[in-house]
Design a protein around this motif. Structure first.
Motif, PDB file in Angstrom:
ATOM      1  N   GLY A  16       0.829  -1.196   0.000  1.00 13.74           N
ATOM      2  CA  GLY A  16       0.000   0.000   0.000  1.00 13.74           C
ATOM      3  C   GLY A  16       0.862   1.244   0.000  1.00 13.74           C
ATOM      4  N   PHE A  17       0.656   2.101   1.001  1.00 16.37           N
ATOM      5  CA  PHE A  17       1.373   3.377   1.074  1.00 16.37           C
ATOM      6  C   PHE A  17       2.399   3.420   2.203  1.00 16.37           C
ATOM      7  CE2 PHE A  17      -2.895   4.224  -0.639  1.00 16.37           C
ATOM      8  CZ  PHE A  17      -2.527   4.640  -1.910  1.00 16.37           C
ATOM      9  N   GLY A  18       2.833   2.264   2.663  1.00 18.99           N
ATOM     10  CA  GLY A  18       3.786   2.265   3.766  1.00 18.99           C
ATOM     11  C   GLY A  18       4.361   0.898   4.028  1.00 18.99           C
ATOM     12  N   ARG A  19       4.832   0.713   5.250  1.00 15.61           N
ATOM     13  CA  ARG A  19       5.492  -0.522   5.664  1.00 15.61           C
ATOM     14  C   ARG A  19       4.787  -1.064   6.900  1.00 15.61           C
ATOM     15  NH1 ARG A  19       8.759  -1.075   9.581  1.00 15.61           N
ATOM     16  NH2 ARG A  19       9.176   1.143   9.729  1.00 15.61           N
ATOM     17  N   TYR A  20       4.214  -2.249   6.749  1.00 19.33           N
ATOM     18  CA  TYR A  20       3.526  -2.883   7.879  1.00 19.33           C
ATOM     19  C   TYR A  20       4.544  -3.525   8.816  1.00 19.33           C
ATOM     20  CZ  TYR A  20       4.157  -7.048   4.942  1.00 19.33           C
ATOM     21  OH  TYR A  20       4.684  -8.043   4.150  1.00 19.33           O
TER      22      TYR A  20
END
Length: 135
Positions: free
Chosen positions: A56-60
């Motif tokens: 998505g738009f980041g780092r989980y």
């Protein structure tokens, strides 16, 4: 799961394991992250477990991708309570869950064919030896 992790934390965690060092802002989160990953090691037969990956738009923080169709996917985000902000375990869990949705961490799972309703989202909040898990 809340009861189990809190029992383990109270028995084995040290104050020094969970205390924030002024020179390293994310040290406690790394400790908790490693602790939870260690608890999940037995799930490798059922899940592909990944940590700190982009989606998505980041780092989980952690994703458990099912190896079998009957299992759900799981996204986990960790938050350490910020005493300076007078943050509670409950508000830290809410922040973690909001981040999962806002950053759309489910994107790779959905692209892999996992339906949205089969993706479970969990926020793990930590404050010293206390833990709260919410979904």
């Amino acid at each position: 799961m809340n009861t189990y992790i809190n029992r383990i934390a109270s028995m084995i965690f040290s104050y020094f394991d969970t205390e924030k060092n002024p020179s390293d802002e994310i040290e406690p989160e790394r400790f908790y992250h490693g602790f939870v990953l260690g608890l999940m090691v037995d799930l490798q037969g059922r899940y592909k477990i990944t940590s700190n990956r982009e989606s998505g738009f980041g780092r989980y923080d952690v994703v458990l991708e099912p190896r079998q169709d009957q299992d759900d996917a799981i996204i986990i985000e960790f938050k350490v309570c910020d005493a300076g902000k007078k943050q509670t375990l409950e508000s830290a869990v809410a922040e973690a869950l909001q981040q999962i949705n806002r950053m759309h961490y489910a994107a790779d799972l959905e692209a892999g064919g996992i339906k949205t309703e089969r993706i479970k989202k969990y926020g793990f909040a930590f404050e010293g030896k206390k833990v709260l898990i919410g979904c």
